[in-house]
Design an enzyme around this catalytic site. Sequence first.
Site, PDB file in Angstrom:
ATOM      1  N   ASP A 105      19.167 -30.091   3.848  1.00  0.00           N
ATOM      2  CA  ASP A 105      20.384 -30.196   4.712  1.00  0.00           C
ATOM      3  C   ASP A 105      21.404 -31.407   4.554  1.00  0.00           C
ATOM      4  OD1 ASP A 105      19.522 -27.818   5.835  1.00  0.00           O
ATOM      5  OD2 ASP A 105      18.356 -29.075   7.260  1.00  0.00           O
ATOM      6  N   HIS A 129      13.850 -34.285 -16.124  1.00  0.00           N
ATOM      7  CA  HIS A 129      12.315 -34.714 -15.744  1.00  0.00           C
ATOM      8  C   HIS A 129      12.304 -35.191 -14.208  1.00  0.00           C
ATOM      9  CE1 HIS A 129       8.368 -37.218 -16.585  1.00  0.00           C
ATOM     10  NE2 HIS A 129       8.213 -35.769 -16.822  1.00  0.00           N
ATOM     11  N   LYS A 183      12.019 -34.483  -9.996  1.00  0.00           N
ATOM     12  CA  LYS A 183      11.406 -33.561  -9.305  1.00  0.00           C
ATOM     13  C   LYS A 183      11.795 -33.808  -8.046  1.00  0.00           C
ATOM     14  CE  LYS A 183       8.078 -35.529 -12.625  1.00  0.00           C
ATOM     15  NZ  LYS A 183       8.348 -34.595 -13.850  1.00  0.00           N
TER      16      LYS A 183
END
Lengths: 175, 175
Positions: free
Chosen positions: B126, B119, B121
């Site tokens: 970099d 779940h 996100k």
Amino acid sequence: RPARTLNEVLFFPSEVSCVENLFKASSPHSCHCPLPHRVETSFSRLLCHLLSASSSLDLCIFAFSNLDLSRAVLALHSRGVTIRVLADQDYSVITGSQIGVLRKAGICVRGHVGSVHMHHKFAVVDGRLLITGSLNWTLTAVQNNVENIIITHEPDLVLPFIKEFQRLWVQSEPD
Amino acid sequence: RPARTLNEVLFFPSEVSCVENLFKASSPHSCHCPLPHRVETSFSRLLCHLLSASSSLDLCIFAFSNLDLSRAVLALHSRGVTIRVLADQDYSVITGSQIGVLRKAGICVRGHVGSVHMHHKFAVVDGRLLITGSLNWTLTAVQNNVENIIITHEPDLVLPFIKEFQRLWVQSEPD
Ligand SMILES: [Zn+2]
Ligand SMILES: [Zn+2]
């Protein structure tokens, strides 16, 4: 020199351990339940931060069905902490939602309307500690999903969330 | 004295504006589409941070169907940025998911298995900029839902997410 800013990250799923001692800190721990005891987990850390509230808790949450988290909010309420809960209007009527339980206990609850989903999952403790991430306050999220929570005192992060809570709160209806 | 740490919060739903100029920065902007131009929005800020990648992008995302975000990842790939995408196994086969498009373009994609939902996100740009929050990379989340994203350089927050990505990456299967 100011104390170092708290910046903590918790990952889930959390191990499962007994959290009774967090609710009854005054008595020595002598629980006989079958869960592991005296084990610090991501979930027990989350509960600790939440239960650290001494004056206010603003909670803005899409899904809230976790019984331990509900118990924590009710415990804060009975200690006199000022609590405001902003929930997704659709989700709050789903089976197992704790929103109705909180409302019945006299906690100030509002339902957000007008967007597809009010998908936030954040809490502001005492106007200075932000708890936010991917984690909904459900049992599945805590025990089964791969999830994250950030816990921070950083004003640049906390203040926008305080402002966002206020914005949504005044827009939403007492229900 | 080190530069001030970046700590930015973006809220959604985002206003809708044309983002063509973000993809074609070298040419003067002369787009004739009906969307508003030269308007900075939460979504254009998100795209900018993402497109700032010069060496690597690690993306760990539950739902990814947003075409502009997919275009941004493809643009980075064609610039030679090293990209790793870790997606939820179940969600990545849903209609509209961009995971298959990224894979076909030669981007290294893995599907997370073994939890109810992966779940997260979040993205790490970099190895030093963390983008994380409640926002899935879908059009509904960006344009219709009430959502948040934190963007930070704070090492105490970034490093745990880098470690989490690595942990999940080695566990997951190239698919
Ligand atoms: Zn016990
Ligand atoms: Zn345009």
